[in-house]
Design a protein around this motif. Structure first.
Motif, short mmCIF file in Angstrom:
data_model
loop_
_atom_site.label_atom_id
_atom_site.label_comp_id
_atom_site.label_asym_id
_atom_site.label_seq_id
_atom_site.Cartn_x
_atom_site.Cartn_y
_atom_site.Cartn_z
N UNK A 99 -15.33 73.20 -40.51
CA UNK A 99 -14.52 71.99 -40.61
C UNK A 99 -13.78 71.91 -41.93
N UNK A 100 -14.45 72.28 -43.00
CA UNK A 100 -13.85 72.16 -44.33
C UNK A 100 -12.91 73.32 -44.66
N UNK A 101 -13.03 74.44 -43.96
CA UNK A 101 -12.36 75.67 -44.38
C UNK A 101 -10.86 75.49 -44.60
N UNK A 102 -10.13 75.04 -43.60
CA UNK A 102 -8.67 74.98 -43.72
C UNK A 102 -8.21 73.96 -44.74
N UNK A 103 -8.71 72.68 -44.71
CA UNK A 103 -8.25 71.75 -45.75
C UNK A 103 -8.64 72.19 -47.15
N UNK A 104 -9.81 72.82 -47.30
CA UNK A 104 -10.20 73.27 -48.64
C UNK A 104 -9.35 74.46 -49.08
N UNK A 105 -9.04 75.35 -48.18
CA UNK A 105 -8.21 76.51 -48.51
C UNK A 105 -6.84 76.07 -49.00
N UNK A 106 -6.29 75.04 -48.38
CA UNK A 106 -5.00 74.49 -48.82
C UNK A 106 -5.14 73.91 -50.23
N UNK A 107 -6.18 73.14 -50.44
CA UNK A 107 -6.35 72.48 -51.74
C UNK A 107 -6.74 73.47 -52.83
N UNK A 108 -7.53 74.47 -52.46
CA UNK A 108 -7.92 75.47 -53.44
C UNK A 108 -6.70 76.15 -54.04
N UNK A 109 -5.75 76.49 -53.20
CA UNK A 109 -4.53 77.13 -53.70
C UNK A 109 -3.67 76.14 -54.50
N UNK A 110 -3.64 74.88 -54.06
CA UNK A 110 -2.84 73.88 -54.77
C UNK A 110 -3.40 73.57 -56.15
N UNK A 111 -4.72 73.63 -56.29
CA UNK A 111 -5.37 73.26 -57.56
C UNK A 111 -6.05 74.47 -58.20
N UNK A 112 -5.47 75.63 -57.97
CA UNK A 112 -6.03 76.86 -58.49
C UNK A 112 -6.06 76.89 -60.01
N UNK A 113 -5.00 76.43 -60.64
CA UNK A 113 -4.91 76.53 -62.10
C UNK A 113 -6.05 75.80 -62.80
N UNK A 114 -6.34 74.51 -62.46
CA UNK A 114 -7.46 73.86 -63.16
C UNK A 114 -8.82 74.48 -62.83
#
Length: 866
Positions: A775-790
């Motif tokens: 369930x978390x995989x796709x929304x987290x994958x999107x956010x992980x890439x968006x907030x990769x720098x911090x």
């Protein structure tokens, strides 16, 4: 002489200096022999200052002194040589190589010299150098090359020197270091502790712990005081780790025939720690979960893990600390030996634990990595300390340990031990390289150790040995094994000297034959026609076996003729052949079905792991109920045979069989009855009824309950995470928060990942749990890439964890995920994780291709079984 406050120039001179490259190595013409250092630690201000006097030996006149320093302010530098001061004309820092260049006004003469330095710096925000390891607690982590963040020093393993350290810290703070405290001075608000001089050490083994820790009284074993420390509220959890050290220390002394050299042994559990543990001489530091536990509630897996880690670090006190590698390309010499030795000693202490089966699980993970194109040899070229950081992996530890075990099996345990003892005597207190070890083993055994060892240590990969029978003739063929079907082309070019032990049953008796397979193929004549044959007896060889159809059919029909390790190896080898495109997935599922009557928990664990992978990756949604029903058919009889409740005095084998069945039914089959029972028993356990949930079931129960949990359960686990003192339970509740499959709660788990509430040491595991949550995989994958720098900035101070975050991307499943990961990592390269990126993408590509070619066959097989 240069005195007073000054700031070294950060700008390089017009002409580049040799130190302006990352691969710079210190010259060997200036060598330290002793450090006399004093450090003042300000816990509240997160700063430190100090002085160090370094006794040097100059092999030739020197116009400059180069040593390591990173993020340190140098206040004073004085060189004494030939009874006079030699002025320092210029001080320069080289950021690329993290060095400090002291350019002298006149050449210092050859011979002894003394360098006096004053310096200051700040604690690091990560988990290296001197850092905050918990509330009111600071600790050091210097391997591979972070002593330079606390002391100006010669920060390479080839520069061993004695250390005498004095530390000033706030009054009330415990101060621990490598030596024994010999003097304490009250200085008002602070206290100064002076420590005894150490034997010669490389800088990466120097250590310091300052702050809020406590311990039970020491236990003395063979005149060595042993003490295990933790945060005061966790001291009741130190007893088991203490007992392990007391049990294994004399066994290690006996094996090496060298007394423990470091006077005392302190073990410290730290709330924040990057690795599992660190073998600092006389002061071993641990992640809490690798040291602290309550024997009344800990699972057997936890106990074995603590025993293995403690023994691994104590084995290093000889292999690494007493005799030290010269440079990081022989890191494996430290880690592989300690890995193998830990299991050997723990098995000697507690044979009922069957820890060699756990060793085989680590070996299997190393074989998965070593089957990639992007693998590396055990002894890999290390150009700089960044490369050294990437060498702390399964190849260095588990493959290296497995190869040592294989060589020991070939030479014999006594001759192998005699060679190790010879090596220890010959290189005592000094440095050595791999060939020094091989020479000692060859002398002790009179066997071709150099040929055998260098082939396995110096080459990447391992062989697949095909075994085919024609009457009494057994044909053996080897080629390099790749998990990628496309990589098999040309693989026949790589050859190893493969020490094979073949066992078979003929005429009602078991026969063993040993073969050193050097050629691409050979033929062995058996004593009789075998009823059943194992091509890797005891599963001690680091190679895969591919049996012909007749031999494989016989094995499947006579699984009881194999030992547990051999049955596990059969499953692992057949699964690897499926991945490589050499076996059909249906045939593998047939093999799994043949294990329906299996009772050994270690074999059941292997089956659960393989079926979980199929459930995670290879089954289409429409076929999922059929797969779950198949798993339930296999494991319901297992749980029925042992029940949920442990009887008084029940053997560990039964408890672990129950745990494997609960994991299979609750987490793979998603059996509703098991989920209901797990929830009820966990609630009773949390209410104080410890008999409701046997210790080996708690981990699975928490995971099962979290998946289907509601908001109240999420808050309950979050509260338990916040107040739990037992580190294993605390981590269990934390990872449960990444496992909720309700969409809203999955998003709360994602928010938690970026909130700062997840301890740095657990950040990579939390990322992996979210990417493994369907369930978390796709929304987290999107956010992980968006907030990769911090996120990257957070973990950059712990580069080992940074690589684990990259590796967690391997939990992605679909081709679109692969393509997104390839694009993202190409656009956001991480220099510290180049190898991890290559390996993760290669493995993910293979997983996606495996999914695409097996989904339909899996569905067809399940339909046929319905």
């Amino acid at each position: 002489m240069l005195t007073g406050q000054f700031v070294p120039s950060p700008e390089p001179p017009e002409m580049p200096h040799a130190t302006d490259v990352r691969t710079y190595r210190l010259p060997t013409g200036v060598r330290p022999s002793a450090y006399d250092a004093a450090l003042s630690v300000d816990l509240d201000g997160r700063r430190f200052s100090g002085t160090v006097r370094i006794e040097l030996a100059l092999s030739a006149p020197a116009e400059e002194i180069v040593l390591h320093a990173a993020d340190l302010a140098l206040d004073r530098a004085v060189l004494h040589a030939s009874g006079r001061q030699v002025p320092v004309a210029e001080v320069r820092t080289a950021k690329a190589s993290e060095t400090l260049i002291l350019r002298l006004a006149a050449a210092a003469p050859a011979g002894p010299a003394t360098l006096d330095l004053s310096f200051s710096g700040a604690m690091t925000p990560g988990l290296r150098g001197l850092y905050l390891a918990g509330s009111g607690l600071a600790a050091t982590q210097f391997e591979a090359a972070d002593a330079r963040r606390v002391f100006p020093c010669f920060d390479e393993p080839g520069f061993k020197a004695t250390w005498r350290l004095a530390v000033e810290a706030p009054k009330g703070a415990v101060v621990l270091s490598n030596g024994t405290p010999v003097r304490e001075e009250d200085r008002g608000a602070t206290r100064r502790v002076s420590f005894s001089e150490t034997p010669p050490l490389p800088t990466y083994l120097v250590a310091l712990v300052v702050g809020r820790v406590d311990a039970l009284p020491p236990v003395t074993v063979r005149s060595v005081p042993v003490r295990t420390w933790a945060s005061p509220e966790k001291v009741p959890l130190t007893g088991f780790g203490q007992d392990v050290a007391v049990e294994v220390l004399p066994r290690l002394e006996d094996y090496f025939a060298v007394p423990y050299a470091f006077g005392k042994l302190d073990q410290v559990g730290l709330p924040e720690f990057e690795a599992g543990a660190m073998e600092n001489a006389g002061l071993v530091t641990f992640r809490e979960v690798a040291l602290l536990l309550d024997p009344s509630t800990a699972s057997l897996a936890q106990k074995k893990r603590v025993a293995e880690v403690v023994t691994h670090e104590l084995a290093h006190q000889w292999f690494g600390n007493w005799v030290t590698m010269t440079w990081w390309d022989d890191l494996w010499l430290n880690e592989a030996f300690a890995t193998w030795m830990a299991y050997k000693i723990v098995d000697q202490w507690n044979p009922g634990w069957r820890v060699w089966l756990d060793f085989d699980q680590g070996k299997a993970a190393a074989m998965q990595l070593d089957a990639l194109r992007s693998t590396h040899p055990i002894r890999a070229e290390v150009k700089d300390v960044a490369d050294a950081g990437e060498a702390f992996d399964l190849i260095t530890y588990e493959k290296g340990g497995a190869v040592l075990r294989m060589i020991e099996g070939y030479l014999g345990a006594e001759r192998f031990r005699d060679g190790i003892r010879r090596y220890m005597r010959r290189h005592a207190k000094a440095n050595a390289v791999a060939d020094d070890l091989w020479s000692a083993l060859a002398e002790a055994s009179q066997q071709p150790v150099v040929e055998l060892a260098n082939a396995w240590i110096g080459e990447p990969g391992f062989p697949l040995v095909r075994v085919a029978r024609n009457g009494r003739a057994l044909r053996l063929e080897q080629r390099r094994f790749f998990s990628d079907p496309a990589s098999a082309t040309g693989a026949t070019l790589a050859l190893w000297p493969v020490p094979m032990v073949i066992r078979y049953r003929t005429g009602g008796r078991d026969v063993e034959q040993r073969v050193l397979l050097r050629e691409a193929s050979t033929e062995v004549v058996l004593e009789g026609e075998p009823e059943v044959l194992c091509g890797n007896a005891g599963a001690t060889g680091f190679y895969r076996v591919a049996y012909d159809a007749g031999l494989l059919a016989a094995l499947r029909s006579h699984l009881g003729a194999l030992g547990p390790a051999e049955r596990i190896a059969l499953v692992q080898d057949e699964w690897a052949l499926v991945r490589a495109g050499e076996r059909e997935i249906g045939a593998f599922l047939d093999l799994c079905e043949a294990f329906a009557g299996e009772e050994d928990h270690a074999v059941l664990d292997e089956l659960v792991a393989r079926l979980a992978t199929i459930e995670h990756r290879l089954v289409e949604e429409k076929d999922r109920p059929a797969l779950q029903a198949f798993v339930a058919r296999l494991f319901r009889p297992q749980l029925a045979a042992v029940g949920w409740d442990a009887a008084a005095g029940e053997p560990d084998a039964v408890r672990l069989r129950r745990a494997a069945a609960v994991r299979a039914l609750g987490l793979v089959a998603r059996d509703r009855e098991v989920a209901v029972e797990a929830r009820a028993r966990l609630d009773r356990w949390l209410a104080g009824d410890r008999a409701a949930l046997e210790a080996n079931l708690h981990d699975a129960a928490v995971a099962i309950v979290a998946r289907a949990g509601d908001a109240a359960r999420f808050e309950a686990f979050r509260s338990l995470f916040g107040k739990e003192t037992d580190p294993a339970f605390r981590r269990r509740y934390l990872l449960a928060l990444a496992s909720f499959e309700d969409a809203g709660l999955a998003h709360r788990g994602i928010d938690l990942c970026f909130s700062g509430d997840v301890p740095l040491q657990d950040s990579a595991s939390f990322v992996g749990a979210l990417l493994g949550n369907r369930t978390a995989r796709d929304p987290f994958w999107i956010r992980l890439r968006a907030e990769w720098a911090p996120l990257l900035e957070k973990v950059r101070g712990a580069p080992m964890l940074l690589r684990r975050v990259v590796e967690a991307m391997g939990a992605l499943v679909e081709r679109r995920h692969l393509e997104e990961a390839q694009t993202f990592l190409a656009e956001h390269p991480v220099d510290e994780a180049r190898q991890a990126i290559a390996q993760t993408l290669e493995r993910l590509r293979q997983d996606v291709e495996l999914r695409e070619r097996t989904q339909a066959p899996v569905g067809g097989w399940l339909a046929a079984k319905a």
